[in-house]
Scaffold this active site. Structure first.
Site, short mmCIF file in Angstrom:
data_model
loop_
_atom_site.label_atom_id
_atom_site.label_comp_id
_atom_site.label_asym_id
_atom_site.label_seq_id
_atom_site.Cartn_x
_atom_site.Cartn_y
_atom_site.Cartn_z
N ASP A 7 0.84 -1.07 -0.11
CA ASP A 7 -0.15 -0.40 0.31
C ASP A 7 0.90 1.51 0.32
O ASP A 7 2.11 1.11 0.41
CB ASP A 7 -0.66 0.02 1.17
CG ASP A 7 -2.04 1.36 1.39
OD1 ASP A 7 -2.58 1.42 -0.30
OD2 ASP A 7 -2.00 1.40 2.13
N GLU A 9 -0.18 5.26 1.33
CA GLU A 9 -0.60 6.06 2.35
C GLU A 9 -0.77 4.75 3.60
O GLU A 9 -1.39 3.69 3.67
CB GLU A 9 -1.64 6.71 1.93
CG GLU A 9 -1.55 7.74 1.16
CD GLU A 9 -3.02 8.79 -0.03
OE1 GLU A 9 -3.28 9.41 0.98
OE2 GLU A 9 -3.70 7.93 -0.60
N GLU A 15 -0.59 10.16 4.92
CA GLU A 15 -1.38 10.56 4.71
C GLU A 15 -2.20 10.82 3.82
O GLU A 15 -2.01 12.48 4.26
CB GLU A 15 -3.20 9.81 5.53
CG GLU A 15 -2.91 8.97 6.14
CD GLU A 15 -3.76 7.47 5.15
OE1 GLU A 15 -4.47 8.04 4.15
OE2 GLU A 15 -3.69 6.45 5.42
N LYS A 132 -7.26 -4.15 -5.87
CA LYS A 132 -5.42 -4.53 -4.64
C LYS A 132 -5.92 -6.06 -4.44
O LYS A 132 -5.16 -7.04 -5.01
CB LYS A 132 -5.96 -4.37 -3.21
CG LYS A 132 -6.20 -2.71 -3.67
CD LYS A 132 -5.72 -1.78 -1.53
CE LYS A 132 -5.64 -0.75 -1.75
NZ LYS A 132 -4.21 -0.29 -0.70
#
Length: 203
Positions: A7, A9, A15, A132
């Site tokens: 991933d 962030e 973020e 994803k």
């Protein structure tokens, strides 16, 4: 070579929406998938706030230009690239992420696109449904083994589909709901987890 899917962030960069919340004073933009797990609900909420507060793409991009990768992220990626093919699989947008991807050394990024009316963000276009999970499944269809790491609810499908999956600095609510995944609290811990898995594949 195996594939490491990460991933973006919360794992490699701060973020983005939370940075915008600070710069604009719109506290509602602090919410992430940790708070609103269903991505469409979260994005609808964010788009309403952008419209109500007249926050434009260029405003957000100016905030992003000031951001830097998380401390240790660049070194971790350098380590990872020596051992894996690395893919960043994110629910952010190319219009947001590319300056930070450059700062990370330009790893592969798979994410989404914004829909714009001039400088106004009016919507978004997903790369695909359940992106994803589908990305990991695609790598596996090429006879590649995949290890994955993420920090939030929207990463769970990626961890589930991977040959091995780990949480990275995930909050208690995520860990409590998905207790079957080992947790890394820092990059050294994450190195240990993914390297142990990698060695297990060749032993």
């Amino acid at each position: 070579m195996n594939v490491l899917c990460l991933d973006l962030e919360g794992v490699l960069i701060p973020e983005i929406w939370q940075a915008v919340a600070v710069s604009t004073g719109v506290d509602g933009l602090q919410k992430t998938t940790r708070d609103i797990p269903i991505y469409d609900d979260l994005m609808s909420y964010r788009l309403r706030l952008l419209d109500q507060n007249r926050i434009t793409l260029s405003h957000i991009q100016k905030d992003i230009e000031k951001m830097e990768p998380l401390p240790g992220a660049i070194d971790f990626l350098g380590w990872a690239k020596e051992r894996f093919q690395v893919a960043i699989i994110s629910d952010t947008f190319y219009e947001f992420a590319m300056p930070l991807i450059v700062k990370l050394g330009a790893p592969m990024l798979l994410c989404h696109h914004l829909l714009l009316d001039g400088d106004k963000i009016v919507g978004y276009r997903l790369r695909q449904n359940d992106p994803k999970r589908c990305s990991v499944r695609a790598f596996k269809s090429l006879d590649l083994k995949v290890v994955a790491a993420g920090d939030s609810f929207n990463d769970v499908s990626m961890l589930q589909e991977a040959n091995a999956g780990f949480f990275f600095k995930a909050p208690k609510a995520v860990i409590d709901q998905y207790p079957g995944y080992e947790l890394a609290d820092n990059y050294e811990d994450l190195k240990t987890l993914v390297e142990t898995w990698r060695i297990s594949q060749v032993s």
